[in-house]
Design an enzyme around this catalytic site. Structure first.
Site, PDB file in Angstrom:
ATOM      1  N   TYR A 114     -10.164   1.614  11.082  1.00 32.76           N
ATOM      2  CA  TYR A 114     -11.462   1.670  10.335  1.00 32.76           C
ATOM      3  C   TYR A 114     -11.989   0.579   9.745  1.00 32.76           C
ATOM      4  O   TYR A 114     -12.469   0.814   8.651  1.00 32.76           O
ATOM      5  CB  TYR A 114     -11.438   3.117   9.665  1.00 32.76           C
ATOM      6  CG  TYR A 114      -9.847   2.898   9.213  1.00 32.76           C
ATOM      7  CD1 TYR A 114     -10.597   2.594   7.595  1.00 32.76           C
ATOM      8  CD2 TYR A 114      -9.290   3.581   8.994  1.00 32.76           C
ATOM      9  CE1 TYR A 114      -8.738   2.837   6.571  1.00 32.76           C
ATOM     10  CE2 TYR A 114      -7.896   4.254   8.528  1.00 32.76           C
ATOM     11  CZ  TYR A 114      -8.294   3.682   7.083  1.00 32.76           C
ATOM     12  OH  TYR A 114      -7.334   3.736   6.290  1.00 32.76           O
ATOM     13  N   LYS A 115     -11.331  -0.261   9.502  1.00 32.75           N
ATOM     14  CA  LYS A 115     -11.257  -1.959   8.394  1.00 32.75           C
ATOM     15  C   LYS A 115     -12.238  -2.750   9.731  1.00 32.75           C
ATOM     16  O   LYS A 115     -13.794  -2.575   8.807  1.00 32.75           O
ATOM     17  CB  LYS A 115     -10.393  -1.937   7.652  1.00 32.75           C
ATOM     18  CG  LYS A 115      -9.369  -0.684   6.367  1.00 32.75           C
ATOM     19  CD  LYS A 115      -7.898  -1.406   5.946  1.00 32.75           C
ATOM     20  CE  LYS A 115      -7.785  -0.247   5.597  1.00 32.75           C
ATOM     21  NZ  LYS A 115      -7.406   0.739   4.541  1.00 32.75           N
TER      22      LYS A 115
ATOM     23  N   PHE B 249       1.147  -1.052   0.319  1.00 35.20           N
ATOM     24  CA  PHE B 249      -0.075   0.182   0.047  1.00 35.20           C
ATOM     25  C   PHE B 249       0.515   1.236  -0.344  1.00 35.20           C
ATOM     26  O   PHE B 249       2.048   1.387   1.249  1.00 35.20           O
ATOM     27  CB  PHE B 249      -0.590   0.175   0.646  1.00 35.20           C
ATOM     28  CG  PHE B 249      -1.898   0.731   1.457  1.00 35.20           C
ATOM     29  CD1 PHE B 249      -2.840   1.081   0.232  1.00 35.20           C
ATOM     30  CD2 PHE B 249      -2.516   2.288   1.873  1.00 35.20           C
ATOM     31  CE1 PHE B 249      -4.346   2.285   0.121  1.00 35.20           C
ATOM     32  CE2 PHE B 249      -3.345   3.244   1.626  1.00 35.20           C
ATOM     33  CZ  PHE B 249      -3.539   3.422   1.156  1.00 35.20           C
TER      34      PHE B 249
ATOM     35  N   ASP C  62       2.678  -4.345   9.059  1.00 38.69           N
ATOM     36  CA  ASP C  62       1.683  -3.117   8.974  1.00 38.69           C
ATOM     37  C   ASP C  62      -0.061  -5.032   8.828  1.00 38.69           C
ATOM     38  O   ASP C  62       0.068  -5.439   7.695  1.00 38.69           O
ATOM     39  CB  ASP C  62       0.882  -3.073   7.757  1.00 38.69           C
ATOM     40  CG  ASP C  62       0.341  -1.946   7.355  1.00 38.69           C
ATOM     41  OD1 ASP C  62      -0.734  -2.708   7.680  1.00 38.69           O
ATOM     42  OD2 ASP C  62       0.588  -0.876   6.442  1.00 38.69           O
TER      43      ASP C  62
ATOM     44  N   ARG D 156     -12.582  -5.486  -5.733  1.00 41.46           N
ATOM     45  CA  ARG D 156     -12.111  -5.836  -4.806  1.00 41.46           C
ATOM     46  C   ARG D 156     -13.401  -5.542  -4.293  1.00 41.46           C
ATOM     47  O   ARG D 156     -14.440  -4.764  -4.329  1.00 41.46           O
ATOM     48  CB  ARG D 156     -11.336  -4.597  -3.745  1.00 41.46           C
ATOM     49  CG  ARG D 156      -9.646  -4.718  -4.248  1.00 41.46           C
ATOM     50  CD  ARG D 156      -9.227  -4.417  -3.180  1.00 41.46           C
ATOM     51  NE  ARG D 156      -9.524  -2.869  -2.086  1.00 41.46           N
ATOM     52  CZ  ARG D 156      -9.087  -2.405  -1.132  1.00 41.46           C
ATOM     53  NH1 ARG D 156      -8.028  -2.761  -0.435  1.00 41.46           N
ATOM     54  NH2 ARG D 156      -9.933  -1.875  -0.357  1.00 41.46           N
TER      55      ARG D 156
END
Length: 417
Positions: A227-228, A131, A202, A376
């Protein structure tokens, strides 16, 4: 549950929902009627209790108790309190996790700390397709330090070969944000240690989606977001992990007042707090942290083994349905076909993926698109049902079979994809 041989019928999927040991958790989330939400790997759904918690913080703790709430509501201790709640989800111990700041800031902090612990080494190993924020922060740190550090980019199969005696730190994402492939945390960490390097992980796409065992793997540092899969709210606070064995020695460069050993002494010169507290920086966003705690409290009642079991089933069934129903429409699979090798998402490829995803969203199936060609779909076991998987695949088939996705309205590119 024999997913590979399960009949691909709506009745079979409904039966799986009836027997799902996690099904009661779905009622704890605010899910709009008529929407199949498969983007929890980008933004988790809102827990219903989050609204009440936000109202309590604003109307009582802030509006009524005012500044007293730093003491009476425990605002100042939120980073540690939330960190201790998160720690069991990622295989950490009490006092090893802080919920604080943003993921990029935490990458900067822990990577700087790792480089300082290995001052004679100048190489950082990263996955080039990582990312971007991780890569960007590492590049910015290298440039800022101006000490001759370099980043050695390597892809999944070449990472072990990239680790040698010049490497100070290996900084990798556990589950790849695009494809969902999983890196071998234990094996790569062991290889890093054998070479004398430190390992930073990560966890943005694995925390809350699958069991993680940082201490079992002997990880040195880790970062991630709330937040995921942890359902902490948009822009919710991130977290960092510092193994206890490093806490007396590791120091971070963002020496804000919250990281001082006596912040309310207001002394002129910085002196780091002992242990993990020195990785705090400045005043934290209390409203978002309080809301993030709601999601963490849900995970305190959830079984990560059951979450992973359901995740494997949801993703495997979606791949089977796409293969059977949409195999003639030009889709490829970017995620590993081996269920044990992927996280809780499925990445499809298609030459015209963007308008297809926009058409899906317009018809109530929310995923997202990642350039250049990836659609996705994130599967969040606490609230994604098996019938969601069935209906999502059926909607994809209808959009493709009817050429619905070819309408010009779906080709207009939005600011956020």
């Amino acid at each position: 549950m024999q997913i590979d041989t399960l009949p691909l019928t709506a009745e079979a999927f409904a039966a799986l929902d009836a027997d799902d040991p996690l099904r009661a958790f779905r009622d704890e989330f605010a899910l709009p009627e008529g929407v199949i939400y498969l983007d929890g790997n980008s933004l988790g759904a809102a827990p219903k209790a989050a609204l009440a918690r936000a109202q309590e913080v604003v109307s009582r703790e802030w509006a009524t108790d005012l500044i007293k709430s730093w003491n009476t509501a425990g605002w100042f201790e939120l980073p540690e309190r939330l960190g201790d709640k998160l720690a069991p989800v990622i295989g950490a111990g009490a006092g090893e996790v802080l919920v604080t700041d943003a993921t990029g800031l935490n990458v900067f902090k822990v990577l700087a700390a790792a480089l300082a612990l290995r001052p004679d080494r100048k190489v950082i190993v990263m996955e080039g397709s990582n990312f971007p924020t991780d890569n960007y922060m590492a590049q910015g740190l290298v440039e800022f330090l101006g000490q001759g550090h370099q980043i050695r980019f390597a892809e999944k199969d070449d990472i072990l070969a990239a680790i040698d005696q010049d490497v100070a730190a290996v900084c990798l994402t556990h589950v790849h944000y695009k494809t969902g492939h999983i890196l071998d945390m234990q094996g790569i960490t062991a290889a890093a240690h054998q070479a004398g390097a430190l390992a930073i992980w990560d966890l943005c796409h694995s925390a809350g989606a699958m069991p993680v065992d940082l201490n079992g793997a002997r990880a040195d540092f880790a970062v991630g977001c709330s937040y995921k899969y942890l359902n902490g709210g948009p822009g919710g606070p991130a977290f960092l992990f510092v193994a206890r064995r490093h806490q007396g020695e590791a120091r971070q460069p963002l020496t804000g007042w919250w990281g001082h050993k006596a912040p309310f002494a207001f002394s002129r010169d910085y002196a780091p707090a002992p242990g993990l507290a020195r990785f705090r920086t400045g005043t934290q966003p209390i409203l978002s942290m309080a809301v993030a705690e709601v999601g963490l409290d849900i995970f305190a009642r959830a079984d990560m083994a059951l979450i992973r079991q359901k995740s494997l089933a949801l993703t495997s069934l979606f791949i089977r349905l796409v293969d059977e129903r949409c195999g003639s429409f030009g889709f490829g699979l970017a995620s590993p076909r081996d269920a044990d090798a992927r996280g809780s998402q499925v990445a499809l490829t298609h030459a015209t993926g963007y308008p297809i995803m926009k058409a899906l969203i317009a018809h109530g199936v929310i995923g997202d698109f990642r350039a250049p060609d990836i659609l996705r779909f994130g599967f969040t076991p606490l609230y994604t049902s098996y019938m969601d998987v069935w209906n999502a695949a059926e909607t994809l088939y209808r959009i493709m079979a009817s050429d619905e996705w070819k309408k010009p309205v779906y080709s207009a590119v939005d600011a956020v994809t």
